[in-house]
Structure formats: C-alpha cells, structure tokens
Design an enzyme around this catalytic site. Structure first.
Site, PDB file in Angstrom:
ATOM      1  N   LEU A 159       0.826  -1.210   0.000  1.00 39.18           N
ATOM      2  CA  LEU A 159       0.000   0.000   0.000  1.00 39.18           C
ATOM      3  C   LEU A 159       0.856   1.255   0.000  1.00 39.18           C
ATOM      4  O   LEU A 159       0.809   2.060  -0.922  1.00 39.18           O
ATOM      5  CB  LEU A 159      -0.934  -0.006   1.213  1.00 39.18           C
ATOM      6  CG  LEU A 159      -1.767   1.257   1.437  1.00 39.18           C
ATOM      7  CD1 LEU A 159      -2.728   1.469   0.272  1.00 39.18           C
ATOM      8  CD2 LEU A 159      -2.541   1.175   2.752  1.00 39.18           C
ATOM      9  N   THR A 160       1.668   1.427   1.042  1.00 33.34           N
ATOM     10  CA  THR A 160       2.404   2.680   1.205  1.00 33.34           C
ATOM     11  C   THR A 160       3.532   2.821   0.189  1.00 33.34           C
ATOM     12  O   THR A 160       4.040   1.844  -0.356  1.00 33.34           O
ATOM     13  CB  THR A 160       2.991   2.788   2.621  1.00 33.34           C
ATOM     14  OG1 THR A 160       3.858   1.674   2.844  1.00 33.34           O
ATOM     15  CG2 THR A 160       1.887   2.774   3.657  1.00 33.34           C
ATOM     16  N   GLY A 165       2.737   7.668   3.090  1.00 34.10           N
ATOM     17  CA  GLY A 165       2.398   6.566   3.980  1.00 34.10           C
ATOM     18  C   GLY A 165       1.004   6.750   4.523  1.00 34.10           C
ATOM     19  O   GLY A 165       0.039   6.145   4.073  1.00 34.10           O
ATOM     20  N   SER A 166       0.870   7.661   5.503  1.00 31.56           N
ATOM     21  CA  SER A 166      -0.441   7.886   6.126  1.00 31.56           C
ATOM     22  C   SER A 166      -1.451   8.479   5.146  1.00 31.56           C
ATOM     23  O   SER A 166      -2.644   8.178   5.214  1.00 31.56           O
ATOM     24  CB  SER A 166      -0.278   8.820   7.334  1.00 31.56           C
ATOM     25  OG  SER A 166       0.544   8.218   8.309  1.00 31.56           O
ATOM     26  N   GLY A 199       6.350  -5.579   4.178  1.00 36.56           N
ATOM     27  CA  GLY A 199       6.856  -6.785   4.818  1.00 36.56           C
ATOM     28  C   GLY A 199       6.753  -7.988   3.904  1.00 36.56           C
ATOM     29  O   GLY A 199       5.736  -8.185   3.232  1.00 36.56           O
ATOM     30  N   ARG A 334      13.849 -10.899  43.361  1.00 33.46           N
ATOM     31  CA  ARG A 334      15.021 -10.030  43.553  1.00 33.46           C
ATOM     32  C   ARG A 334      14.926  -9.370  44.931  1.00 33.46           C
ATOM     33  O   ARG A 334      14.002  -8.584  45.190  1.00 33.46           O
ATOM     34  CB  ARG A 334      15.048  -8.962  42.458  1.00 33.46           C
ATOM     35  CG  ARG A 334      16.124  -7.891  42.604  1.00 33.46           C
ATOM     36  CD  ARG A 334      17.504  -8.435  42.367  1.00 33.46           C
ATOM     37  NE  ARG A 334      18.458  -7.360  42.111  1.00 33.46           N
ATOM     38  CZ  ARG A 334      19.764  -7.541  41.995  1.00 33.46           C
ATOM     39  NH1 ARG A 334      20.283  -8.761  42.119  1.00 33.46           N
ATOM     40  NH2 ARG A 334      20.564  -6.529  41.756  1.00 33.46           N
ATOM     41  N   GLN A 353       7.967   0.128  43.625  1.00 32.72           N
ATOM     42  CA  GLN A 353       8.007  -0.912  42.590  1.00 32.72           C
ATOM     43  C   GLN A 353       6.594  -1.334  42.206  1.00 32.72           C
ATOM     44  O   GLN A 353       6.305  -1.560  41.023  1.00 32.72           O
ATOM     45  CB  GLN A 353       8.815  -2.115  43.084  1.00 32.72           C
ATOM     46  CG  GLN A 353       9.189  -3.126  42.004  1.00 32.72           C
ATOM     47  CD  GLN A 353      10.400  -2.711  41.199  1.00 32.72           C
ATOM     48  OE1 GLN A 353      10.807  -1.555  41.231  1.00 32.72           O
ATOM     49  NE2 GLN A 353      10.986  -3.643  40.470  1.00 32.72           N
ATOM     50  N   GLY A 429      20.065  -3.467  36.283  1.00 30.34           N
ATOM     51  CA  GLY A 429      21.090  -3.848  35.323  1.00 30.34           C
ATOM     52  C   GLY A 429      20.794  -5.177  34.653  1.00 30.34           C
ATOM     53  O   GLY A 429      21.098  -5.365  33.468  1.00 30.34           O
ATOM     54  N   GLU A 452       0.977   0.758   9.575  1.00 37.43           N
ATOM     55  CA  GLU A 452      -0.489   0.774   9.452  1.00 37.43           C
ATOM     56  C   GLU A 452      -1.062   2.099   9.928  1.00 37.43           C
ATOM     57  O   GLU A 452      -2.185   2.169  10.427  1.00 37.43           O
ATOM     58  CB  GLU A 452      -1.115  -0.395  10.231  1.00 37.43           C
ATOM     59  CG  GLU A 452      -0.727  -1.765   9.709  1.00 37.43           C
ATOM     60  CD  GLU A 452      -1.358  -2.115   8.383  1.00 37.43           C
ATOM     61  OE1 GLU A 452      -2.290  -1.400   7.955  1.00 37.43           O
ATOM     62  OE2 GLU A 452      -0.910  -3.080   7.755  1.00 37.43           O
TER      63      GLU A 452
END
Length: 700
Positions: A159-160, A165-166, A199, A334, A353, A429, A452
């Site tokens: 398509l694009t 694109g959009s 793709g 942890r 957390q 880390g 998309e």
C-alpha cells in the site's frame, strides 16, 4: 478406562508450576490462577496455545541460538525455514484461519511470544494477504488461497509508497485499463511512487496485493483499488519483467522480516487480477460499482486496514504481557535491602516498585479484553461486507470500528512502549542484558507505533469522527446512538458537563465506576473544547485544513486518547461485573479494572482541574491514594495474575522471568552458556602490542 475428571483435564491443560522461590507469592494469592485462565479464555483456545507452544519447544528448528549472533542474512533464512515449518503443522490449516479469524490471531500472538519476525512474516503471508483477497475479491480470486498455505506463492500487501504513507489518498502508483488486451497497466511514475516498507517483499514474496489508482479509458480516475500482482518467479525468486524489487536493509528490530520496495514499469496484468468486490471494470472498459457513495466504496475497499490495526493492537498487548511477566517475576524474587541490616526483602514489597509495575499489569488485562472484543466486532463488520450488506447500521458500524481502531492502535502501542521501558528499568542492570529479552521486546514493539498508520495521524481519524457526531447531534438533531454503544453516553452530553468529582472516601474511590464517570466528563469536556477551538480557528479566517491542524495538540489529540481509554475501561468494567464471573475472581478482576481506570485518569489530572471537574487538593490526593491502595491489594496476587498470561519458559525465553523463580541460578547458567564467556579474546595479541607513543601525532 475411566474418564478423566474436570480437575484432571484442567491440570493437563494447565500444569502446575515448578516449586521454587515464587511459591511464596503463589501461596498468598486470593484466587486459583487456573480458574481465572479458564474464565478468560475458552478451553479450545487454551488447547490451541498449548499445541503451538509444545510444537515449537519440541522441534529442533526452533531451538534458541544461544550465545551466537546471527547475521541478518542467516536470521532471515532461519525465519523463512521456520515459517515453512509452521505450515506443516495442522494448527495452520486454511479452513480454520478463514472461518475462525480469532484462531489466526491466537496463532500470530503465540508465534510472536517466541519471535516477532516469524509471527509477522506468517501474519502478512497467511492472514493479511489472504484476507485482502478473501474480503476484497470474488470467487475467481480464491484460487490463490490454497497456494498460499502450500507455499506455492508467498504473499505481501503493498500500500504505502516512498513519499506517501499515512496519506493513502495521495498514493501515485497507477493502473490504466487497456480494453484492446483486457489488461491493466501497472506503473510507478517515479521513484517516489515506489512501494515501500512492504513486509515479506524484500527477499521472499512472489505475489503482492498492490493498491493503485484505477484509470479507465478517457483518463478518469476511480480511486484506490487492490490488484493481485506477481512480482517474482516462484521457481527462481527472480523479479518478473518490468518489476524492480529489493530489500530495505537492517532495521531497529524485527530483522528476521524482510521489508522491501518495488517499482513497476508498465507491467501488464489480466483484468481479472483486479480485486473487484467493491468495483469492477467491464471488458470494454466501463467502470461499475454497486456503491452509490464513492466514500463508502473506498472505506469498504480499505477495510483491510482496520484488520491490520486491530492485529497490531493485539500484538502490542502481547508485548506488554511478556514484559510485565518478566518484570514481576523478577521483582518477586530479587531481594534488596530490608528493615534490618541482616534482612533483605523482595523489591515487589516496595510501594514504589508496585506503583511502577502493577498499573501496567492492569493495563495488560484491560487492553487484552478490549482488543479481543473489538476483533470480534471487526469480524462482524467483515461478514457484512462479504454479504454485500449496504444497510445504514452496517455503514455506521464501519465508521465506529474505524474510529475505535484508529485510536486503539495508538493507545495499545504507546502503553506497551512505555510499559516495556518501565519494566526494563524496574529490572535494573539485569534487565539491560540482551538475554532478559526486554530490549528485543522494546525494539520489536517500536514499529507498532508507526506502521499501518502513524499514531498521531490516526488519532485525528477518531477525533474527526467524534466532532462529526457533535455537529450532527444536539437538540433537534440526530441521536448519538452507535451500533457498539460506545457513543451512547453522549446522549447526556450537556448534563455530563455539569457533573463534578464527588467521592466521599478512599473506599468509595476504589470502585471503577469513579474513573468511568470522570472519563465521561473528560471526553465531553475535550469534545466541547475541540469543537470551540475548531470554530475559533475557522472564524479567524483559517480554512478547514489549517483549522483542524491547529486544533490537534491540546484538544483533538487528547480527546481521541481519552475517548479510547474510556471505551477500554467501560468494556472491562462491564466484563468484570457480569453475573458469570466466579465469586473468587470478582475481587482481583475488579481491582485490576479500578487500577487501570484511576491510573490512566491520573495522567489527565491537569485537564480535570482545568475544566473544573476537580477542585481543591483533596480530589487529586484521593485518586493518588486509591492507586497506591489498589497496588497494595493486588501485590500478593501479582505473581498469580502473571501466571495466567505467561507463556511457557521456552517461549518467554528470559532467565530473569522463568516460572521457577530461581533468578540467580538461571541468570548465572545463562551467562556461562554464552559464546566465549570464559574464552580469551580472539584479538588478544593486540593487547600485548605496546602503543607507539607519538606516532599518530607525528602524522597529523
């Protein structure tokens, strides 16, 4: 032989987790995780998932390449070989995927949990390409479908273009009809019209559904239409005459997927290759369509985009699920610091957390329910299109779904983007190690924010829809009813604007009805502000295009997002309060719903005060306290809630997120298994070679 009891079959379908450090939290859970898993999904779907996961884990082709970095060429070859293998398993039968699209989505998400390059490759070939043919074509085109599943052809959707694109209306690839030969002449006028970001097109696609501007003799353009075009010879993978096709190279993520480009130089294709469900050209060159309104025809022909965007929503939610599974299991095992010098506690016990991670767990549950329910709505729409339903309800349903997916994709992909990053940081880390998988999830999720349709551009589709409803509604105007009832609350638009935040206590604030009411006010407020801003710009002399452009940042964009957050919350609120919810599951599900609503709402605090819905410091503090209280209430259920949505360890593929909770043992083993972990550097002689001091300076 005696038949198995329901309890035995449940255990076979959902086996117990291995014992280990996570057992402490599992024992604290207020519900049975297997009961919740069976409530959220049908046994057939759970059985399909188990079949897919087991097939991947037991097939040597899917062994994780531990300790070795594949080149892009090697990765793409391996991805293609794995793709071929998927079609050798019976869970990818074409009948299932066409008759039950939800199974196709389950297959894609299961494969994505393993590797998104593989999942997207399969999806583009076996679902998006096939759906484009099935939904946009007629029986004469269905000959391609069995060839897709036998891999005689390999498909993509083009398509694009390089320069567009959009803005799909500005697509410049042309298809001129030649009645003398009964062929369309497909042509790219220049390199800016090259099909781009497609793709599967880079190296493997043999056929493409190509969108081009259809011209009939006399030069009349009838808009964008899809055509089936062969771009490579399946026997040699060499380009067809007149087709230039190539690969775009390395990307930030998903490098097992070959994104490509193509240009067409006066390529002739048979008239029958036009996917003609919404419009056709007679052999003589006359354009015919059963749609009276060309906008309806265009919307129907581009219905495939809603399918793609709905799939991306589900993909984004799957990424978020994987990230929170890793981060919460890590956080439960942890241990750092403690109330005394000799004691360390799991970092999940820290309020900070919990505040960082549990709202994303709630978002994963809420968005998952929304994406599944919206996908079923989309299937209903597509079935109507296949039946040539031209009723007013069908048209309204198409517009409503378009508005929902246009905001749903941005909300889901952005929530996943932020959530994955938060999970990465919450794992410290260890989360930065590639083997944690959080970095790959972040990179593989990133394109969901763009392809998309760019997220910010898509949001304008939703705000335009809402503004259009307001302009047509009101006293004496049309009603605000919509087929899926997502707009019906606007019937009370004037009255809602007069409502205010009136919650008596913290306990009252823990109900998801509180953020639901606040969101209704917020959407009405932003709708009014957007409408006023738009009219203000128009009165100042701006044309409609400029006026809309200048109304986005602080009005229309937040309007679209708030509306979608409201819709997600409403559907999850109604789902968690249906009579069929088992009693033990009611509390955790309702807490997830309330947490998602209040946490999302808290991101709009400025607007709630600016518009007068909230006043004084008490309202804001009450919402904050409610978020923290819900986090505390869900903390002991967090691991069990993760167990419900987590794939097997082989699929999750993260030593810091394994189901046994043996964090340090698993991480240490993975480190030692790394390629060259204990080997001397191959370039060690360079270390012994002393620098020639001053030699470089003398050359300057």
């Amino acid at each position: 032989m005696m038949a198995s009891t329901p309890e035995e079959s449940k255990d076979a379908l959902l086996p117990d987790f291995p014992s280990g450090p996570l057992h402490v939290y599992r024992a604290r859970a207020s519900f049975n995780w297997k009961e919740l898993a069976l409530f959220l999904e049908d046994e057939d779907i759970l059985r399909l998932k188990k079949t897919i996961f087991s097939a991947l884990e037991n097939d040597p082709l899917f062994t994780h390449p531990r300790g070795c970095d594949l080149s892009m060429e090697q990765y793409r070859e391996l991805t293609f070989r794995r793709c071929k293998r998927i079609f050798e398993y019976d869970f990818s039968l074409p009948g299932d995927l066409l008759q039950n699209p939800l199974k196709a989505l389950v297959l894609v998400n299961c494969l994505g949990m393993y590797d998104w390059s593989l999942a997207i490759k399969v999806m583009l070939h076996a679902y998006i390409f096939v759906s484009a043919i099935y939904n946009s074509g007629l029986e004469r085109h269905f000959k391609y479908i069995p060839k897709v599943f036998s891999m005689e052809v390999f498909g993509c959707l083009a398509l694009t273009e390089l320069s567009h694109g959009s803005n799909i209306k500005a697509i410049r690839t042309t298809a001129h009809y030649d009645p003398a030969t009964e062929e369309f002449i497909l042509h790219s006028p220049d390199f800016e019209a090259a099909k781009f970001w497609v793709g599967n097109m880079g190296k493997t696609a043999t056929h493409a559904v190509v969108f081009a501007q259809l011209y009939t003799p006399g030069g009349q353009c009838h808009g964008l239409f899809p055509f089936v075009v062969q771009i490579r010879d399946p026997k040699t993978l060499l380009p067809m005459p007149g087709v230039m096709v190539g690969d775009m190279g390395r990307k930030i993520g998903q490098n097992g997927l070959d994104n490509g480009f193509a240009m067409f130089h006066k390529v002739r294709i048979p008239r029958q290759n036009l996917l003609n469900r919404t419009g056709d050209v007679t052999p003589e060159g006359t354009y015919v369509t059963h749609f009276k309104d060309d906008r309806q025809r265009s919307a129907a022909s581009l219905g495939i985009l809603s399918t793609g965007r709905a799939c991306i929503m589900s993909i984004s939610v799957t990424n978020l699920k994987l990230a929170v599974c890793i981060a919460l299991r890590f956080s439960a095992t942890r241990r750092q610091f403690g109330p005394t010098d000799g004691e360390e506690i799991p970092v999940l016990e820290y309020q900070l957390q919990q505040w960082r991670l549990l709202p994303y767990l709630a978002a994963a549950y809420a968005l998952d329910h929304f994406s599944k329910s919206l996908f079923l709505d989309l299937i209903q729409l597509l079935q109507g299109l296949l039946g040539d339903d031209l009723s007013t309800r069908q048209v309204d349903l198409g517009r409503e779904i378009h508005a929902l997916v246009s905001a749903g994709k941005p909300l889901a992909s952005w929530t996943a983007q932020r959530g994955i990053q938060e999970c990465r940081e919450a794992c410290g880390g260890h989360g930065y190690l590639a083997m944690s998988r959080l970095g790959d999830l972040r990179n593989d999720n990133d394109p969901n924010c763009t392809y998309e349709g760019d997220n910010n551009v898509l949001l304008q589709q939703t705000s335009n829809y809402l503004l259009g409803l307001l302009e047509r509604g009101g006293p004496g105007g049309t009603r605000f009813e919509s087929p899926l009832k997502s707009m019906n609350f606007l019937e009370a638009y004037p009255a809602i604007l007069h409502q205010r935040f009136e919650v008596a206590s913290l306990q009252d604030c823990l109900d998801s009805a509180v953020p639901l009411a606040a969101y209704e006010w917020l959407v009405c407020y932003l709708l009014r502000e957007s409408h006023q801003k738009l009219n203000q710009e128009r009165k100042s002399g701006s044309g409609d295009f400029v006026a809309r452009s200048r109304s986005q940042a602080y009005c229309c964009r937040p309007l679209a997002l708030a509306f979608l957050e409201l819709t997600v919350l409403r559907r999850f609120h109604e789902y968690t309060r249906q009579p069929s919810v088992p009693t033990p599951l009611q509390a955790p599900l309702r807490r997830l719903c309330a947490l998602y609503g209040l946490w999302s709402l808290s991101q709009h605090t400025g607007l709630l005060y600016q518009g007068g819905y909230c006043s004084g410091e008490r309202a804001g503090k009450l919402v904050e306290s409610a978020v923290l209280e819900l986090c505390a209430q869900l903390k002991d259920d967090a691991v069990a809630l993760v167990d419900v949505i987590a794939p097997p360890d082989f699929i999750l593929d993260s030593p810091i997120g394994r189901a046994d909770g043996e964090l340090y043992r698993n991480l240490w083993a993975a480190i030692l298994q790394g390629s060259g972990a204990l080997e001397r550097a191959s370039w060690w002689p360079e270390f012994t070679r002393k620098p020639n001091v001053g030699s470089v300076r003398s050359q300057l």
